[in-house]
Design an enzyme around this catalytic site. Structure first.
Site, PDB file in Angstrom:
ATOM      1  N   ARG A  49      28.562  58.506  15.137  1.00  0.00           N
ATOM      2  CA  ARG A  49      27.305  57.771  14.975  1.00  0.00           C
ATOM      3  C   ARG A  49      27.499  56.312  14.589  1.00  0.00           C
ATOM      4  O   ARG A  49      26.616  55.483  14.818  1.00  0.00           O
ATOM      5  CB  ARG A  49      26.421  58.464  13.933  1.00  0.00           C
ATOM      6  CG  ARG A  49      27.020  58.439  12.550  1.00  0.00           C
ATOM      7  CD  ARG A  49      26.041  58.751  11.425  1.00  0.00           C
ATOM      8  NE  ARG A  49      26.723  58.556  10.157  1.00  0.00           N
ATOM      9  CZ  ARG A  49      26.839  57.386   9.549  1.00  0.00           C
ATOM     10  NH1 ARG A  49      26.316  56.301  10.066  1.00  0.00           N
ATOM     11  NH2 ARG A  49      27.490  57.285   8.400  1.00  0.00           N
ATOM     12  N   CYS A  92      28.106  62.813   1.516  1.00  0.00           N
ATOM     13  CA  CYS A  92      29.424  63.169   2.082  1.00  0.00           C
ATOM     14  C   CYS A  92      30.138  64.135   1.136  1.00  0.00           C
ATOM     15  O   CYS A  92      30.456  65.257   1.516  1.00  0.00           O
ATOM     16  CB  CYS A  92      30.247  61.908   2.296  1.00  0.00           C
ATOM     17  SG  CYS A  92      29.505  60.772   3.487  1.00  0.00           S
ATOM     18  N   TYR A 103      39.107  55.675  10.726  1.00  0.00           N
ATOM     19  CA  TYR A 103      38.454  54.775  11.676  1.00  0.00           C
ATOM     20  C   TYR A 103      39.509  53.938  12.405  1.00  0.00           C
ATOM     21  O   TYR A 103      40.526  53.545  11.826  1.00  0.00           O
ATOM     22  CB  TYR A 103      37.449  53.877  10.955  1.00  0.00           C
ATOM     23  CG  TYR A 103      36.185  54.597  10.599  1.00  0.00           C
ATOM     24  CD1 TYR A 103      35.210  54.837  11.563  1.00  0.00           C
ATOM     25  CD2 TYR A 103      35.959  55.072   9.308  1.00  0.00           C
ATOM     26  CE1 TYR A 103      34.038  55.524  11.253  1.00  0.00           C
ATOM     27  CE2 TYR A 103      34.797  55.759   8.989  1.00  0.00           C
ATOM     28  CZ  TYR A 103      33.844  55.984   9.966  1.00  0.00           C
ATOM     29  OH  TYR A 103      32.706  56.679   9.651  1.00  0.00           O
TER      30      TYR A 103
END
Length: 263
Positions: A25, A143, A206
């Protein structure tokens, strides 16, 4: 060498070598592995990375904002010079019905502290931030969303379950702050800190963090000894803790590694 570095860097290496590459997302692709676990005996060592700097005081302030103030108001964090939630702040200054809001809504911390005193062998000591009814009204759904608590032989044990773990930025922060939380709750409950288990369902790196984490991996053999957590022994009520009451003695590290948070 700190066990936090050993376990963390092994996961980092595994993700970089074997991770599944996919979009998500945020628009920044990740390499991910499911079901990663770190486990520490808090009686022996405090788990914080030494192969990079972890902002412990910032982590503690955020922890107190969630668990002690039980707040969703980002302005309270900003007053403590903490900006980690600025990207998710609404016009009303809040993050919606997330994090501390859920602890306050059901008095979850008070219930946990009460059970630790009255029924420490209960198998129902759970604090959850994952309220299905309120999820749509959260700017970021939690999270690190659930803790499960256990008392064995005078020691307080905790399992933290994290649905999504940004290994570069979020996970080192969460490991240190929740390990501190176990020590804090243990102290006010007349217990010793025991086992801390950190379970990450989706452990990801990432794409724009890869270079920094490869640099951190190169520091593996230079890792330092773990510091010692010190709590003010006079604090007997969880709501009396201040950031100044929670310190690390002997925290040395190999320097900062810059990474950008994915929103």
């Amino acid at each position: 060498m700190s066990l936090a570095d050993t376990q963390y860097l092994q996961i980092i290496e595994n993700i970089l070598d074997h991770g599944y590459y996919a979009n998500n997302r945020t628009g920044i692709a990740t390499y991910k592995l499911p079901h990663q676990v770190m486990q520490f005996n808090l009686a022996e060592e405090f788990p914080i990375l030494t192969t990079k700097f972890v902002a412990f005081k910032t982590a503690i302030k955020e922890l107190l904002w969630i668990w002690q103030l039980q707040s969703n108001d980002v302005r309270q964090l900003q007053a403590m010079n903490v900006k980690v939630w600025d990207e998710w702040m609404r016009e009303d200054g809040t993050i919606g019905k997330a994090y501390g809001y859920q602890i306050a809504k059901y008095k979850q911390l008070d219930n946990l502290l009460d059970m630790l005193q009255k029924d420490p062998q209960s198998r129902r000591m759970i604090v959850t931030l994952w309220n299905i009814e309120d999820l749509p009204d959260m700017t970021l759904q939690p999270c690190a969303y659930e803790t499960l608590w256990d008392v064995t032989d005078g020691r307080l044990n905790c399992m933290l379950i994290q649905r999504s773990g940004d290994m570069g930025l979020g996970v080192p922060f969460n490991t240190a702050q929740y390990a501190a939380l176990v020590h804090m709750i243990a102290q006010v409950s007349g217990l010793q800190a025991g086992q801390f288990t950190h379970v990450i369902n989706n452990a990801h790196i990432y794409e724009n963090h890869v270079e920094a984490l490869r640099t951190q991996l190169e520091r593996k053999h230079e890792a330092l000894e773990a510091p010692v957590l010190r709590l003010n022994p006079e604090i007997k009520n969880f709501y009396d803790f201040t950031p100044e009451d929670i310190t690390l003695e002997g925290y040395e590290h190999l320097g900062k590694l810059s990474m950008t948070v994915a929103v």
